[in-house]
Design an enzyme around this catalytic site. Structure first.
Site, PDB file in Angstrom:
ATOM      1  N   CYS A   2      71.100 145.373 146.525  1.00 58.47           N
ATOM      2  CA  CYS A   2      71.676 144.173 145.933  1.00 58.47           C
ATOM      3  C   CYS A   2      73.172 144.110 146.216  1.00 58.47           C
ATOM      4  O   CYS A   2      73.795 145.084 146.600  1.00 58.47           O
ATOM      5  CB  CYS A   2      71.432 144.172 144.436  1.00 58.47           C
ATOM      6  SG  CYS A   2      69.704 144.499 144.004  1.00 58.47           S
ATOM      7  N   ARG A  27      72.629 141.329 151.545  1.00 62.33           N
ATOM      8  CA  ARG A  27      72.106 142.522 150.875  1.00 62.33           C
ATOM      9  C   ARG A  27      70.993 142.199 149.887  1.00 62.33           C
ATOM     10  O   ARG A  27      70.300 143.091 149.405  1.00 62.33           O
ATOM     11  CB  ARG A  27      73.240 143.242 150.128  1.00 62.33           C
ATOM     12  CG  ARG A  27      74.304 143.822 151.011  1.00 62.33           C
ATOM     13  CD  ARG A  27      75.408 144.426 150.173  1.00 62.33           C
ATOM     14  NE  ARG A  27      74.943 145.564 149.416  1.00 62.33           N
ATOM     15  CZ  ARG A  27      75.107 146.821 149.786  1.00 62.33           C
ATOM     16  NH1 ARG A  27      75.693 147.103 150.919  1.00 62.33           N
ATOM     17  NH2 ARG A  27      74.671 147.810 149.028  1.00 62.33           N
ATOM     18  N   TRP A  74      67.842 141.827 145.341  1.00 59.59           N
ATOM     19  CA  TRP A  74      66.676 142.050 146.199  1.00 59.59           C
ATOM     20  C   TRP A  74      65.687 142.819 145.345  1.00 59.59           C
ATOM     21  O   TRP A  74      65.943 143.943 144.932  1.00 59.59           O
ATOM     22  CB  TRP A  74      67.067 142.844 147.443  1.00 59.59           C
ATOM     23  CG  TRP A  74      65.961 142.995 148.443  1.00 59.59           C
ATOM     24  CD1 TRP A  74      65.621 142.114 149.423  1.00 59.59           C
ATOM     25  CD2 TRP A  74      65.076 144.115 148.581  1.00 59.59           C
ATOM     26  NE1 TRP A  74      64.571 142.614 150.164  1.00 59.59           N
ATOM     27  CE2 TRP A  74      64.214 143.843 149.671  1.00 59.59           C
ATOM     28  CE3 TRP A  74      64.909 145.318 147.899  1.00 59.59           C
ATOM     29  CZ2 TRP A  74      63.225 144.721 150.080  1.00 59.59           C
ATOM     30  CZ3 TRP A  74      63.922 146.199 148.309  1.00 59.59           C
ATOM     31  CH2 TRP A  74      63.089 145.891 149.386  1.00 59.59           C
ATOM     32  N   ASN A 100      72.889 148.103 141.194  1.00 55.62           N
ATOM     33  CA  ASN A 100      72.269 148.254 142.500  1.00 55.62           C
ATOM     34  C   ASN A 100      71.692 149.658 142.569  1.00 55.62           C
ATOM     35  O   ASN A 100      72.362 150.628 142.221  1.00 55.62           O
ATOM     36  CB  ASN A 100      73.309 148.052 143.613  1.00 55.62           C
ATOM     37  CG  ASN A 100      72.704 148.156 144.995  1.00 55.62           C
ATOM     38  OD1 ASN A 100      71.491 148.042 145.155  1.00 55.62           O
ATOM     39  ND2 ASN A 100      73.547 148.349 145.996  1.00 55.62           N
ATOM     40  N   GLY A 101      70.439 149.776 143.020  1.00 55.94           N
ATOM     41  CA  GLY A 101      69.794 151.093 143.104  1.00 55.94           C
ATOM     42  C   GLY A 101      68.491 151.098 142.339  1.00 55.94           C
ATOM     43  O   GLY A 101      67.938 150.049 141.993  1.00 55.94           O
ATOM     44  N   GLU A 478      61.534 148.944 169.369  1.00 52.47           N
ATOM     45  CA  GLU A 478      62.602 148.112 168.826  1.00 52.47           C
ATOM     46  C   GLU A 478      62.304 146.630 169.041  1.00 52.47           C
ATOM     47  O   GLU A 478      62.550 145.797 168.158  1.00 52.47           O
ATOM     48  CB  GLU A 478      63.940 148.489 169.468  1.00 52.47           C
ATOM     49  CG  GLU A 478      65.115 147.607 169.068  1.00 52.47           C
ATOM     50  CD  GLU A 478      65.453 147.628 167.589  1.00 52.47           C
ATOM     51  OE1 GLU A 478      66.214 146.746 167.156  1.00 52.47           O
ATOM     52  OE2 GLU A 478      64.955 148.509 166.856  1.00 52.47           O
ATOM     53  N   LYS A 482      61.968 143.927 166.034  1.00 49.76           N
ATOM     54  CA  LYS A 482      62.831 142.750 165.946  1.00 49.76           C
ATOM     55  C   LYS A 482      61.998 141.483 165.800  1.00 49.76           C
ATOM     56  O   LYS A 482      62.323 140.589 165.015  1.00 49.76           O
ATOM     57  CB  LYS A 482      63.713 142.685 167.192  1.00 49.76           C
ATOM     58  CG  LYS A 482      65.080 142.110 166.993  1.00 49.76           C
ATOM     59  CD  LYS A 482      65.885 142.807 165.910  1.00 49.76           C
ATOM     60  CE  LYS A 482      66.006 144.293 166.086  1.00 49.76           C
ATOM     61  NZ  LYS A 482      66.576 144.982 164.938  1.00 49.76           N
ATOM     62  N   GLU A 485      60.405 141.322 162.299  1.00 50.83           N
ATOM     63  CA  GLU A 485      61.422 141.146 161.263  1.00 50.83           C
ATOM     64  C   GLU A 485      61.799 139.682 161.064  1.00 50.83           C
ATOM     65  O   GLU A 485      61.923 139.229 159.922  1.00 50.83           O
ATOM     66  CB  GLU A 485      62.701 141.920 161.634  1.00 50.83           C
ATOM     67  CG  GLU A 485      62.695 143.389 161.300  1.00 50.83           C
ATOM     68  CD  GLU A 485      64.021 144.043 161.664  1.00 50.83           C
ATOM     69  OE1 GLU A 485      64.478 144.896 160.889  1.00 50.83           O
ATOM     70  OE2 GLU A 485      64.593 143.716 162.712  1.00 50.83           O
ATOM     71  N   HIS A 501      42.657 153.670 175.025  1.00 53.19           N
ATOM     72  CA  HIS A 501      42.126 154.533 173.970  1.00 53.19           C
ATOM     73  C   HIS A 501      41.991 153.778 172.649  1.00 53.19           C
ATOM     74  O   HIS A 501      42.050 154.390 171.580  1.00 53.19           O
ATOM     75  CB  HIS A 501      43.012 155.767 173.798  1.00 53.19           C
ATOM     76  CG  HIS A 501      43.049 156.639 175.011  1.00 53.19           C
ATOM     77  ND1 HIS A 501      42.005 157.448 175.378  1.00 53.19           N
ATOM     78  CD2 HIS A 501      44.001 156.791 175.964  1.00 53.19           C
ATOM     79  CE1 HIS A 501      42.308 158.088 176.498  1.00 53.19           C
ATOM     80  NE2 HIS A 501      43.515 157.688 176.880  1.00 53.19           N
ATOM     81  N   LYS A 598      69.924 144.056 154.207  1.00 50.98           N
ATOM     82  CA  LYS A 598      70.681 144.689 155.282  1.00 50.98           C
ATOM     83  C   LYS A 598      70.832 146.183 155.082  1.00 50.98           C
ATOM     84  O   LYS A 598      70.573 146.969 155.972  1.00 50.98           O
ATOM     85  CB  LYS A 598      72.061 144.037 155.385  1.00 50.98           C
ATOM     86  CG  LYS A 598      72.905 144.574 156.520  1.00 50.98           C
ATOM     87  CD  LYS A 598      72.314 144.218 157.856  1.00 50.98           C
ATOM     88  CE  LYS A 598      73.071 144.821 159.000  1.00 50.98           C
ATOM     89  NZ  LYS A 598      72.398 144.577 160.283  1.00 50.98           N
TER      90      LYS A 598
END
Length: 603
Positions: A2, A27, A74, A100-101, A478, A482, A485, A501, A598
């Site tokens: 947050c 955030r 968040w 935050n946490g 990556e 991306k 996301e 396979h 983020k």
């Protein structure tokens, strides 16, 4: 994850709180709120949704209060809602907090407080904090904070205000970032530096287990035992303009186009002809090392996989790249003979910091690669090496990742030097590393038609598959991340040789496949694997080198002629562009993808 802002000043606090929350909205952005405090009481305004919703609800009001706290959330505990959003207040509305946490022991604390007669109105873990402060408050707010934080397990950065002290903000930190600033009119704090830059570029990064008392005329810092601590001030080189969009429609596009410059900044002073200048690592005796670990999360983990590949090619020491979320539970051998390299854009990633603590406890030498001066990771490591990406606001990492790649390439070259290992074709490798900024510029100036075709093919698809071998596998990991996301397309990455396979069962007419064949020693085999998907109707976009035979492929994108170990840089930029265009065609918010934040400061 947050965003937190707080102000104790002599002028209205709301302008700072709101501009700071806007800078920190990356955030967390499922709800927002502020509490303004005066001797007459608390005024708390909260709103579900983006910060603009909160701003609209406050427009036209008079907000003269000079002290306040703000928050963008968040969600971790409880769905996004007005009740679950911060700030939280006690029942008498005399104390308010933002947090935050994650408070890991919130359930037993909640049960204790409920037995003591407290009533809870949210589903969050954070609400226990404000009721604990109320429980311990006996006229000394600092003492109430000290007693409260002593019982909180987990991670937290928190701010509290009280109507009995309408000119004061109390803040505490454990395993979650908090920075402080000072102007002639106010003392300020926030969960990240960009929130302060419009007001000051001199900051204090709070250490773990510290409490700060903010008043208009200054900041006092204490440890959790109440002993005064001398603040350590840092000067931040970039300014607020670096965190603006600079003429682009989105931060992500701006940050992609900044890559040539930030790559040159990251390499500046590091490369001299064939030599790597990295005195930060001279304390290491590589011959004493029995193992090397690269530890990171998400995109930074992919950068670690790249470093692992180079390390194993050049240095005969066992090397492992492990997600930080797994490392601390994996019983990996640790000691003075195990080098640990930690990678994190923010330097505040909770899992990475937890892994660092385990390594330090075992006496392992610890080196950090981060983008943020004064971050927890940098301060707690034996040596810190900085990427120079500047502030990265878009949630999906672009320039922070490519700067990690070039810096890690230089780091592994330095470790090879310290070991006395021979790096084949070193001259060309170092020369090409030095020209990566120019290569990045070339990739950005002319977007190949194949990228636009690939993005169009993805517009109405629900799935995409990325395939490659050796270092190309790092790139497809990556690239797939991306895409998922920011476009919400289900994207998987596979070793090209593993298709038969099992995964080839997923290929049908029109399936989108992004294939990489940039590594000469395995490119021909990769081409054969790709043809297997084409025989089953796949729509293939091939990214390969200048000299690779690609007969029979309709969409072929050729990267510049660079050392194969550096092909990951131009390929990454192409795949960033592919994800960006696909997301835009689907109408997605590329800067603020759903459910993501983020800086992941919770485990």
């Amino acid at each position: 994850m947050c965003g937190i802002t707080a102000c104790a000043g002599s002028t209205p606090a709301l302008p700072f709180l709101m501009q700071g929350l806007e800078k920190l909205e990356y955030r967390g952005y499922d709800s927002a709120g502020v509490t303004l405090v005066s001797g007459q009481g608390l005024t708390t305004v909260k709103a579900k949704g983006r910060l603009a919703t909160l701003a609209a609800s406050m427009e036209g009001g008079r907000w003269p209060q000079t002290t306040g706290i703000g928050h963008t959330r968040w969600a971790t505990h409880g769905v996004p809602s007005n009740l679950n959003s911060h700030p939280h207040v006690n029942e008498t509305e005399t104390i308010a907090i933002v947090h935050n946490g994650i408070i890991e022991n919130h359930r037993p604390i909640r049960e204790f407080l409920e037995d003591a007669g407290y009533h809870f109105h949210s589903e969050t873990d954070s609400e226990v904090i404000v009721h604990m402060l109320d429980y311990y408050y006996r006229g000394d707010m600092l003492e109430a904070v000290r007693k409260t934080v002593r019982y909180l397990d987990g991670s937290f950065a928190l701010c509290a205000v009280c109507t009995d002290f309408p000119d004061t903000v109390y803040t505490a930190r454990k395993d979650s970032p908090m920075v402080l600033g000072q102007t002639e009119q106010a003392s300020l704090c926030a969960s990240d530096i960009p929130a302060l830059l419009a007001y000051t570029r001199d900051i204090v990064a709070m250490e773990d287990r510290q409490i700060a008392v903010l008043k208009p005329d200054g900041i006092r810092l204490y440890d959790f035992d109440g002993k005064p601590v001398q603040p350590v001030w840092l000067h931040v080189d970039y300014d607020v303009q670096a965190a603006q969009k600079g003429g682009f429609d989105t931060f992500m596009e701006k940050e992609m186009h900044e890559q040539p410059y930030v790559l040159s900044e990251t390499l500046r002073g590091r490369i001299f002809q064939e030599d790597v200048n990295m005195p930060e690592l001279d304390f290491l005796d590589m011959h004493d090392m029995k193992a090397v670990y690269f530890i990171a999360c998400g995109t930074a983990w992919h950068a670690g996989l790249y470093a692992q590949y180079l390390f194993r090619k050049w240095i005969p020491v066992p090397c492992f790249c492990i997600p930080a979320s797994e490392f601390r539970y994996g019983d990996y051998p640790l000691g003075p003979d195990t080098l640990c390299l930690f990678i994190s854009q923010s330097g505040e990633t909770a899992d990475t910091l937890a892994a660092l603590k385990e390594a330090k406890k075992a006496g392992a030498p610890c080196v950090s690669v981060t983008n943020v001066l004064g971050s927890s990771l940098a301060r707690q490591s034996d040596a810190a090496l900085y990427t120079c990406a500047g502030p990265e606001i878009a949630v999906a990492s672009t320039k922070a990742y490519t700067t990690q790649l070039v810096l890690l390439a230089a780091i592994v070259l330095k470790l090879a030097d310290l070991y006395g290992a021979l790096v084949p074709d070193r001259r060309r490798l170092v020369q090409d590393l030095a020209r990566m900024p120019r290569v990045a510029q070339d990739m950005l100036e002319a977007v190949p038609d194949g990228i636009s075709h690939g993005a169009e093919a993805l517009k109405d698809r629900h799935d995409a598959y990325f395939i490659g071998r050796q270092l190309d596998y790092v790139s497809v990991l990556e690239g797939a991340l991306k895409l998922k996301e920011i476009s919400y397309i289900h994207a998987d990455a596979y070793y090209a040789g593993e298709l038969k396979h099992g995964p080839i069962a997923l290929i049908e007419e029109g399936t989108v496949v992004i294939a990489l064949a940039t590594q000469p020693e395995v490119a021909a085999k990769t081409i054969s694997n790709i043809q297997e998907t084409m025989a089953r109707g796949a729509d293939v976009t091939l990214i390969t080198g200048q000299s690779q035979n690609a007969e029979g492929f309709q969409d072929v994108i050729r990267i510049p002629d660079v050392h194969p170990y550096l092909a990951v840089i131009p390929v990454t930029i192409l795949l960033q562009r592919l994800a960006f265009e696909a997301a835009e065609k689907r109408g997605c918010d590329v800067d603020k993808p759903r459910n993501l934040a983020k800086s992941v400061t919770v485990e």
